[in-house]
Structure formats: C-alpha cells, structure tokens
Design a protein around this motif. Sequence first.
Motif, PDB file in Angstrom:
ATOM      1  N   GLY A   1     -28.667  -2.384  -2.617  1.00  0.00           N
ATOM      2  CA  GLY A   1     -29.619  -1.454  -3.160  1.00  0.00           C
ATOM      3  C   GLY A   1     -29.332  -0.129  -2.391  1.00  0.00           C
ATOM      4  O   GLY A   1     -28.297  -0.046  -1.736  1.00  0.00           O
ATOM      5  N   GLY A   2     -30.056   0.969  -2.328  1.00  0.00           N
ATOM      6  CA  GLY A   2     -30.131   1.844  -1.522  1.00  0.00           C
ATOM      7  C   GLY A   2     -31.456   2.650  -1.240  1.00  0.00           C
ATOM      8  O   GLY A   2     -32.664   2.358  -1.743  1.00  0.00           O
ATOM      9  N   ILE A   3     -31.587   3.187  -0.232  1.00  0.00           N
ATOM     10  CA  ILE A   3     -32.713   3.971   0.337  1.00  0.00           C
ATOM     11  C   ILE A   3     -32.625   5.336   0.448  1.00  0.00           C
ATOM     12  O   ILE A   3     -31.454   5.938   0.813  1.00  0.00           O
ATOM     13  CB  ILE A   3     -33.098   3.493   1.770  1.00  0.00           C
ATOM     14  N   MET A   4     -33.565   6.317  -0.227  1.00  0.00           N
ATOM     15  CA  MET A   4     -33.514   7.794  -0.047  1.00  0.00           C
ATOM     16  C   MET A   4     -34.695   8.324  -0.038  1.00  0.00           C
ATOM     17  O   MET A   4     -35.792   7.575  -0.029  1.00  0.00           O
ATOM     18  CB  MET A   4     -32.923   8.126  -1.561  1.00  0.00           C
ATOM     19  N   ALA A   5     -34.756   9.553   0.308  1.00  0.00           N
ATOM     20  CA  ALA A   5     -36.286  10.132   0.623  1.00  0.00           C
ATOM     21  C   ALA A   5     -36.783  10.341  -0.851  1.00  0.00           C
ATOM     22  O   ALA A   5     -36.315  10.613  -1.748  1.00  0.00           O
ATOM     23  CB  ALA A   5     -36.016  11.438   1.139  1.00  0.00           C
ATOM     24  N   ARG A   6     -37.981  10.160  -0.785  1.00  0.00           N
ATOM     25  CA  ARG A   6     -38.973  10.397  -2.193  1.00  0.00           C
ATOM     26  C   ARG A   6     -38.737  11.859  -2.611  1.00  0.00           C
ATOM     27  O   ARG A   6     -39.020  12.710  -2.029  1.00  0.00           O
ATOM     28  CB  ARG A   6     -40.485  10.034  -1.675  1.00  0.00           C
ATOM     29  N   PRO A   7     -38.385  11.753  -3.931  1.00  0.00           N
ATOM     30  CA  PRO A   7     -38.112  12.885  -4.848  1.00  0.00           C
ATOM     31  C   PRO A   7     -39.670  13.576  -4.833  1.00  0.00           C
ATOM     32  O   PRO A   7     -40.519  12.700  -5.088  1.00  0.00           O
ATOM     33  CB  PRO A   7     -37.333  12.605  -6.037  1.00  0.00           C
ATOM     34  N   PRO A   8     -39.633  15.027  -4.997  1.00  0.00           N
ATOM     35  CA  PRO A   8     -41.006  15.593  -5.329  1.00  0.00           C
ATOM     36  C   PRO A   8     -41.533  15.064  -6.582  1.00  0.00           C
ATOM     37  O   PRO A   8     -42.786  14.984  -6.417  1.00  0.00           O
ATOM     38  CB  PRO A   8     -40.586  16.983  -5.149  1.00  0.00           C
ATOM     39  N   GLU A   9     -40.903  14.685  -7.503  1.00  0.00           N
ATOM     40  CA  GLU A   9     -41.336  14.262  -8.719  1.00  0.00           C
ATOM     41  C   GLU A   9     -41.976  12.959  -8.837  1.00  0.00           C
ATOM     42  O   GLU A   9     -42.613  12.470  -9.641  1.00  0.00           O
ATOM     43  CB  GLU A   9     -40.316  14.429  -9.751  1.00  0.00           C
TER      44      GLU A   9
END
Length: 267
Positions: free
Chosen positions: A196-204
């Motif tokens: 899996g992966g972790i990323m900052a929540r996109p604005p949308e």
Amino acid sequence: MTDLNGKFFWYELMTSDPQAAIAFYGDIVGWTAQPFGGERTDDPYHVVSGSAGPMGGIMSIPAEAKDRGMSPWWGGYVGSADVDADAKRLAGAGGSVKRAPEDIPGVGRFAVMSDPGGAAFMLLKGSSPDGMEPAPPMANGHVGWHELYSGAFDADLAFYTGQFGWAKGEAMDMGEMGSYQLVSQTGGTDFQSMTGGIMARPPEVPVPVWLFYFVVPDIDIATEKVKAGGGTVLNGPMEVPGGAWIIQATDPQGAMFALVGMRSGTA
C-alpha cells in the motif's frame, strides 16, 4: 497459519442499499455473496468472496450510524491478538477510540479506531482459533492495494510503522501533492513486498480515508461496467509502477472504492 495481527484482512461496505451494492460489485469484481451463517432475515449481513475465498461483507448502515449522518463507506479490519489492549495502546500513540471494544456474537471482538489524521479502521480478533489465509497477490476479487489519504502524513506514517510494524519502502515524489510513501504490512522493504501507500489527503477527498483497490482481470472492461452500473469514475484508467492500471470511483450509493488490474494483452 499466517499471522494477521497488524494487517488488514477483512473489508466491509456499509451502504444504504445492500442488494444494489451486491449486484453492482458482483458484475464488476465478480464476487459471490452469501448471508452470514445462512441466516434468512430481511436485512442479513452478506459475506462476499473472491477467487480465493471470503474477503469481506456488505451490510446496511446501522440505524445509530445513519442517525449520525454516516454515508456509504468501505472500512477495513486489522487483525488484533487483544482488542482491548491494542485499542488502549493505539489511543496512547495518537489514535482515537471511536467505538469501545465489544463482542460480536459468533464472530469475535472488535473496536472502531481512527489514526492520528482521522481515518477510521477497525480492530478484530476472531472468536474461532482458525484464522484466514491471505489471498495470493493480485487474486481476482481481493484487495490488491491499500491507500491512505492521510489527514496528518508524518504522524500517520509514524503511527502505522511504529504501532503495527509496517515497513517503509520508496517515497515517490508527486510534486505539489507531496510524497507517496510505499508501505508493507508484511515487513519487507523491496518493491514486490509493498502492499500500500500513504499520501496527504487531496483537496477533492472530503475526509481522511483508507481506499481499497479490488483486483479485476481487465481494467478497461471493469471501468465500462462501473459506468454502465451507475457508478462514477473519478480518475483513470492510469498506469502505475509494475504495469498494472487503476481507477478510483464511487458506487451508485456514493461509497468510494478503487480497482486495479491489467489491460488486455498486457498481463
């Protein structure tokens, strides 16, 4: 027997229309569905199975959750050897207990948690000593990738690696969107071990959330079925490292999900 502690192993859709969801996902992902324990009620819990066996469930949004404004949502269960102790430990590490540990008759003990950034997940210890074996990688109808749209990237990454023992792989630079941190629930650090992966929540994306990628044999056929079935494709098909293709979508009731698979002639 595979140790499921600290790993996602069961996936559950709470929805406003279980029968419609069963038909929608059955057509796209190929799941079969059976009422849990053979129960015949007006509103049963349906266990759904992929090519390697049971992998999750579909149920109505509970009345108390609906009263609090809960929308259709896919949630994931993480294995726990001691739900009460783990809930306390995770709360002390920056997480939150959203529903205190309690028993589900005939199933086990569970708790609803959230990570430091606010994304929800569940802990579960089954009542049976017989555990589940994980599906082979990229088995049709099973989860092939786990992706966190994080509300607190650094804190969440430290939370999952520190509390669950997940390993960090490569951090991929996504420009203005920040880093996409690959993680492995199995402890390996090579690319093939990543789950899996972790990323900052996109604005949308309105709230922090775990997104689960269900494996399909042909991404283009599945994409057309999503549209034909009343779902909405939010992004893709898009190629990802390793040669697979993905889409993110919402089902007709509004639950967000994702698909991963190959294109015809690329498998």
